[in-house]
Design a protein around this motif. Structure first.
Motif, mmCIF file in Angstrom:
data_model
loop_
_atom_site.group_PDB
_atom_site.id
_atom_site.type_symbol
_atom_site.label_atom_id
_atom_site.label_comp_id
_atom_site.label_asym_id
_atom_site.label_seq_id
_atom_site.Cartn_x
_atom_site.Cartn_y
_atom_site.Cartn_z
ATOM 1 N N MET A 1 0.848 -1.169 0.000
ATOM 2 C CA MET A 1 0.000 0.000 0.000
ATOM 3 C C MET A 1 0.897 1.237 0.000
ATOM 4 S SD MET A 1 -3.337 0.387 -0.083
ATOM 5 C CE MET A 1 -3.785 -1.280 0.253
ATOM 6 N N LYS A 2 0.498 2.219 -0.762
ATOM 7 C CA LYS A 2 1.287 3.431 -0.913
ATOM 8 C C LYS A 2 0.344 4.626 -0.903
ATOM 9 C CE LYS A 2 4.630 5.403 -4.090
ATOM 10 N NZ LYS A 2 5.295 5.283 -5.362
ATOM 11 N N GLN A 3 0.852 5.801 -0.532
ATOM 12 C CA GLN A 3 0.066 7.029 -0.574
ATOM 13 C C GLN A 3 0.737 8.017 -1.499
ATOM 14 O OE1 GLN A 3 -0.652 8.709 3.264
ATOM 15 N NE2 GLN A 3 -2.305 7.293 3.700
ATOM 16 N N ASN A 4 -0.102 8.781 -2.254
ATOM 17 C CA ASN A 4 0.471 9.833 -3.088
ATOM 18 C C ASN A 4 0.525 11.133 -2.293
ATOM 19 O OD1 ASN A 4 -2.132 10.869 -3.132
ATOM 20 N ND2 ASN A 4 -2.390 10.718 -5.333
ATOM 21 N N ARG A 5 0.907 12.206 -2.932
ATOM 22 C CA ARG A 5 1.107 13.484 -2.227
ATOM 23 C C ARG A 5 -0.188 14.069 -1.663
ATOM 24 N NH1 ARG A 5 1.278 14.481 -7.640
ATOM 25 N NH2 ARG A 5 -0.073 16.120 -8.418
ATOM 26 N N GLY B 1 -3.380 3.531 -2.056
ATOM 27 C CA GLY B 1 -3.683 2.579 -3.108
ATOM 28 C C GLY B 1 -2.481 1.714 -3.447
ATOM 29 N N ILE B 2 -2.645 0.932 -4.507
ATOM 30 C CA ILE B 2 -1.581 0.059 -4.990
ATOM 31 C C ILE B 2 -0.999 0.696 -6.249
ATOM 32 C CG2 ILE B 2 -1.068 -2.243 -5.877
ATOM 33 C CD1 ILE B 2 -3.565 -3.200 -4.323
ATOM 34 N N PRO B 3 0.321 0.749 -6.378
ATOM 35 C CA PRO B 3 0.917 1.351 -7.587
ATOM 36 C C PRO B 3 0.450 0.623 -8.852
ATOM 37 C CG PRO B 3 2.587 1.047 -5.898
ATOM 38 C CD PRO B 3 1.341 0.360 -5.407
ATOM 39 N N ARG B 4 -0.028 1.407 -9.814
ATOM 40 C CA ARG B 4 -0.532 0.860 -11.065
ATOM 41 C C ARG B 4 0.522 0.044 -11.790
ATOM 42 N NH1 ARG B 4 -0.478 4.994 -15.026
ATOM 43 N NH2 ARG B 4 1.410 3.950 -15.508
ATOM 44 N N ARG C 1 -9.985 1.407 -12.913
ATOM 45 C CA ARG C 1 -9.154 2.534 -12.476
ATOM 46 C C ARG C 1 -9.102 3.606 -13.555
ATOM 47 N NH1 ARG C 1 -4.698 5.432 -14.296
ATOM 48 N NH2 ARG C 1 -3.685 6.389 -12.552
ATOM 49 N N THR C 2 -8.915 3.199 -14.797
ATOM 50 C CA THR C 2 -8.790 4.153 -15.899
ATOM 51 C C THR C 2 -10.108 4.864 -16.165
ATOM 52 O OG1 THR C 2 -7.079 2.776 -16.892
ATOM 53 C CG2 THR C 2 -8.141 4.378 -18.321
ATOM 54 N N VAL C 3 -11.208 4.135 -16.107
ATOM 55 C CA VAL C 3 -12.507 4.715 -16.435
ATOM 56 C C VAL C 3 -13.081 5.522 -15.276
ATOM 57 C CG1 VAL C 3 -14.899 4.146 -17.022
ATOM 58 C CG2 VAL C 3 -13.021 2.957 -18.150
ATOM 59 N N LEU C 4 -13.017 4.978 -14.062
ATOM 60 C CA LEU C 4 -13.679 5.626 -12.936
ATOM 61 C C LEU C 4 -12.874 6.767 -12.320
ATOM 62 C CD1 LEU C 4 -15.200 2.592 -11.013
ATOM 63 C CD2 LEU C 4 -16.321 4.142 -12.592
ATOM 64 N N PHE C 5 -11.594 6.529 -12.053
ATOM 65 C CA PHE C 5 -10.787 7.513 -11.338
ATOM 66 C C PHE C 5 -9.461 7.753 -12.052
ATOM 67 C CE2 PHE C 5 -13.217 5.102 -8.107
ATOM 68 C CZ PHE C 5 -14.091 6.112 -7.749
ATOM 69 N N PRO C 6 -9.490 8.400 -13.209
ATOM 70 C CA PRO C 6 -8.240 8.588 -13.956
ATOM 71 C C PRO C 6 -7.311 9.641 -13.362
ATOM 72 C CG PRO C 6 -10.030 9.693 -15.065
ATOM 73 C CD PRO C 6 -10.638 8.942 -13.903
ATOM 74 N N ASN C 7 -7.757 10.385 -12.350
ATOM 75 C CA ASN C 7 -6.965 11.500 -11.836
ATOM 76 C C ASN C 7 -5.946 11.119 -10.771
ATOM 77 O OD1 ASN C 7 -8.850 10.864 -9.929
ATOM 78 N ND2 ASN C 7 -9.343 12.976 -9.408
ATOM 79 N N VAL C 8 -5.938 9.887 -10.317
ATOM 80 C CA VAL C 8 -4.994 9.478 -9.277
ATOM 81 C C VAL C 8 -3.698 9.048 -9.956
ATOM 82 C CG1 VAL C 8 -4.582 7.919 -7.356
ATOM 83 C CG2 VAL C 8 -6.869 8.773 -7.783
ATOM 84 N N ASP C 9 -2.645 9.805 -9.725
ATOM 85 C CA ASP C 9 -1.382 9.593 -10.410
ATOM 86 C C ASP C 9 -0.712 8.289 -10.017
ATOM 87 O OD1 ASP C 9 -1.695 12.095 -11.566
ATOM 88 O OD2 ASP C 9 -0.678 13.088 -9.898
ATOM 89 N N GLY C 10 -0.696 7.342 -10.941
ATOM 90 C CA GLY C 10 0.070 6.124 -10.753
ATOM 91 C C GLY C 10 -0.433 5.161 -9.704
ATOM 92 N N LEU C 11 -1.638 5.397 -9.172
ATOM 93 C CA LEU C 11 -2.172 4.515 -8.133
ATOM 94 C C LEU C 11 -3.520 3.950 -8.542
ATOM 95 C CD1 LEU C 11 -1.594 6.354 -4.732
ATOM 96 C CD2 LEU C 11 -0.382 4.373 -5.600
ATOM 97 N N VAL C 12 -3.779 2.751 -8.099
ATOM 98 C CA VAL C 12 -5.125 2.193 -8.139
ATOM 99 C C VAL C 12 -5.629 2.355 -6.716
ATOM 100 C CG1 VAL C 12 -6.508 0.135 -8.557
ATOM 101 C CG2 VAL C 12 -4.485 0.570 -9.964
ATOM 102 N N ASP C 13 -6.445 3.393 -6.495
ATOM 103 C CA ASP C 13 -6.810 3.727 -5.114
ATOM 104 C C ASP C 13 -7.872 2.789 -4.559
ATOM 105 O OD1 ASP C 13 -8.960 4.776 -6.520
ATOM 106 O OD2 ASP C 13 -9.152 6.525 -5.222
ATOM 107 N N LEU C 14 -8.074 2.895 -3.264
ATOM 108 C CA LEU C 14 -8.965 1.976 -2.555
ATOM 109 C C LEU C 14 -10.416 2.092 -3.012
ATOM 110 C CD1 LEU C 14 -7.480 2.193 1.047
ATOM 111 C CD2 LEU C 14 -7.066 0.484 -0.721
ATOM 112 N N ALA C 15 -10.831 3.279 -3.459
ATOM 113 C CA ALA C 15 -12.200 3.438 -3.958
ATOM 114 C C ALA C 15 -12.412 2.613 -5.221
ATOM 115 C CB ALA C 15 -12.493 4.908 -4.234
ATOM 116 N N VAL C 16 -11.403 2.564 -6.085
ATOM 117 C CA VAL C 16 -11.495 1.753 -7.306
ATOM 118 C C VAL C 16 -11.566 0.273 -6.942
ATOM 119 C CG1 VAL C 16 -10.274 1.045 -9.397
ATOM 120 C CG2 VAL C 16 -10.300 3.434 -8.739
ATOM 121 N N ILE C 17 -10.722 -0.150 -6.019
ATOM 122 C CA ILE C 17 -10.719 -1.550 -5.618
ATOM 123 C C ILE C 17 -12.060 -1.926 -4.998
ATOM 124 C CG2 ILE C 17 -9.643 -3.233 -4.064
ATOM 125 C CD1 ILE C 17 -7.002 -1.593 -4.491
ATOM 126 N N ASP C 18 -12.602 -1.048 -4.160
ATOM 127 C CA ASP C 18 -13.896 -1.301 -3.536
ATOM 128 C C ASP C 18 -15.008 -1.375 -4.577
ATOM 129 O OD1 ASP C 18 -15.641 -1.668 -1.327
ATOM 130 O OD2 ASP C 18 -16.215 0.450 -1.461
#
Length: 112
Positions: free
Chosen positions: A1-5, A10-13, A42-59
């Motif tokens: 698990m990683k966090q962006n700025r 999320g998990i790194p894409r 991840r690409t369709v729902l939340f494209p704005n998260v840089d380099g991460l597949v965030d927890l909302a996408v996974i959920d």
């Protein structure tokens, strides 16, 4: 698990893409397809998260994959959270659409 700025966890894409490639090379097609679907979510729902597949996408992916729930609730919850976080940081107010989104979100979450 990683966090962006911005504090999004999320998990790194790139890591998931490498895992998908390894699964394809091994012929693990069922797992590969699930991982590919997660990357598409991840690409369709939340494209704005840089380099991460965030927890909302996974959920959202797991809710759709396991019980065929609509990902719309996750999208709206993420949008509300994002707007709220941005307003908190900049002390600005987004007046026009936030109350409407909140009412819609609450009415659909508590409907079932």
């Amino acid at each position: 698990m990683k966090q962006n700025r911005n504090g999004v966890a999320g998990i790194p894409r790139k890591r998931l893409e490498e895992k998908a490639e390894a699964l394809a090379n091994q012929g693990e097609w069922a797992t590969f397809i699930d991982l590919l679907a997660l990357l598409v979510f991840r690409t369709v729902l939340f494209p704005n998260v840089d380099g991460l597949v965030d927890l909302a996408v996974i959920d959202a992916f797991l809710a759709y994959h396991h019980s065929k729930e609509s990902p719309i609730i996750a999208v709206l919850a993420d949008a509300y959270d994002t707007f709220d976080l941005r307003c908190e940081k900049s002390s600005a107010r987004i007046v026009c659409c936030m109350p409407v989104r909140y009412v819609w979100l609450v009415s659909h979450v508590f409907l079932s």
